[in-house]
Design a protein around this motif. Sequence first.
Motif: not given
Length: 393
Positions: A202, A247, A331, A333-334
């Motif tokens: 991250r 991510s 990202s 993932k977001q």
Amino acid sequence: MIRFENVAKRYPDGTVAVEGLSFEVAEGELVTLVGPSGCGKTTTMKMVNRLIEPTEGRILVDGEDIAEAEPVELRRRMGYVIQQTGLFPHRTVLDNTATVPHLLGWPKARRRERARELLDLVGLDPDVFGDRYPEQLSGGQRQRVGVARALAADPPVLLMDEPFGAVDPVVREHLQNEFLRLQSRLHKTVLFVTHDIEEAVRLGDRIAVYGEGRIEQFDSPATVLGAPASGYVADFVGADRGLKRLSVTPIETGDLEQPPTLHLTDRLDEAAARMATDGARWAVVLDGADVLHGWVSAATLAEAAVRDADGSGTVGDHARRMEAWLPLGSSLKQAFSTMLQHDAGWIAVEDEADRFVGVLTPAKLHEALRRSVDADARAVARQDVELETIESS
Ligand SMILES: Nc1ncnc2c1ncn2[C@@H]1O[C@H](COP(=O)(O)OP(=O)(O)OP(=O)(O)O)[C@@H](O)[C@H]1O
């Protein structure tokens, strides 16, 4: 900015903590050192501020061999944040934050002002927390004070040794986000030790994955996850690295679909006709400056157009506000999590100027993930070809 040249550390009892370390952290870059317990991460970090001396090789900071530097002076150029924060229990939060300015002999008024500014920067109201003592803070707040203190004299380098290790996962994620926001403003050169691969991925611009006493792979998070350099790295990053990769893979313009767009002031009948011609089921609705307003379904437009006898209706009368959208560069993932959270079949994406640039659908999300995995596969294949060429010549 920080350069390791073939550095090794052998402790007096013969333990080789690290060896053959050669890597560079660029100015303004955040490099995470990740690996299992005892692999030499802390030793690596402590050699940078000379809490530990290497037994081989050299370390340069800003081009200067730190073996030549005066340790105390060297440490003042480097903020240091550790898991146990090391706050002084009998000093207030303000005084703790002002520790280095105090050592540097700043006048009292200036160091108090600086400490207040820093507390504010890390999200602690100095009026509320300034006069408290460390034991009157939560774990997360103590860590924030630790970060504020490290930044107080505005050092170009930050050394962080499991700074968020002692707090629960929710607070930890919060602190990570805050720190990323801070770093995007401050651009410090950061060496960050963690044993948590999620955290490393991250936060890091690049990650150094440690095996026992040496770096197994030093690369971008996406590459470490997509093309682990060895079986060891693949095991360490975990079988779910495909998911983790979401991510660290950003949404790009090419990933987006372009649905029809309408403007708030468009006439209903014209809009309905256009939707019928396009065969689209819905359209994105923009305001006059092409900023995202919402969306409208073709069925709603068709029905409303029929009722709009005098032709005065506009798209704006029937558009629904957009509940969720994402900036370009977020990202995958977001994007995925926003889709799930809003139970949405697509998600709108904007550029930095808030202008609508397209929508991401689950199919495109899948393609985007494939794209980044394939890019790595191609990079690996290219290397193979080169090796074969060398061998046959
Ligand atoms: N003063 C010392 N004397 C002898 N061996 C040491 C000393 N300090 C550390 N070591 C050893 O060096 C190795 C690397 O230690 P280090 O603290 O750098 O690991 P680490 O990756 O930071 O581990 P952790 O995540 O558990 O903090 C370990 O085997 C450790 O036992």
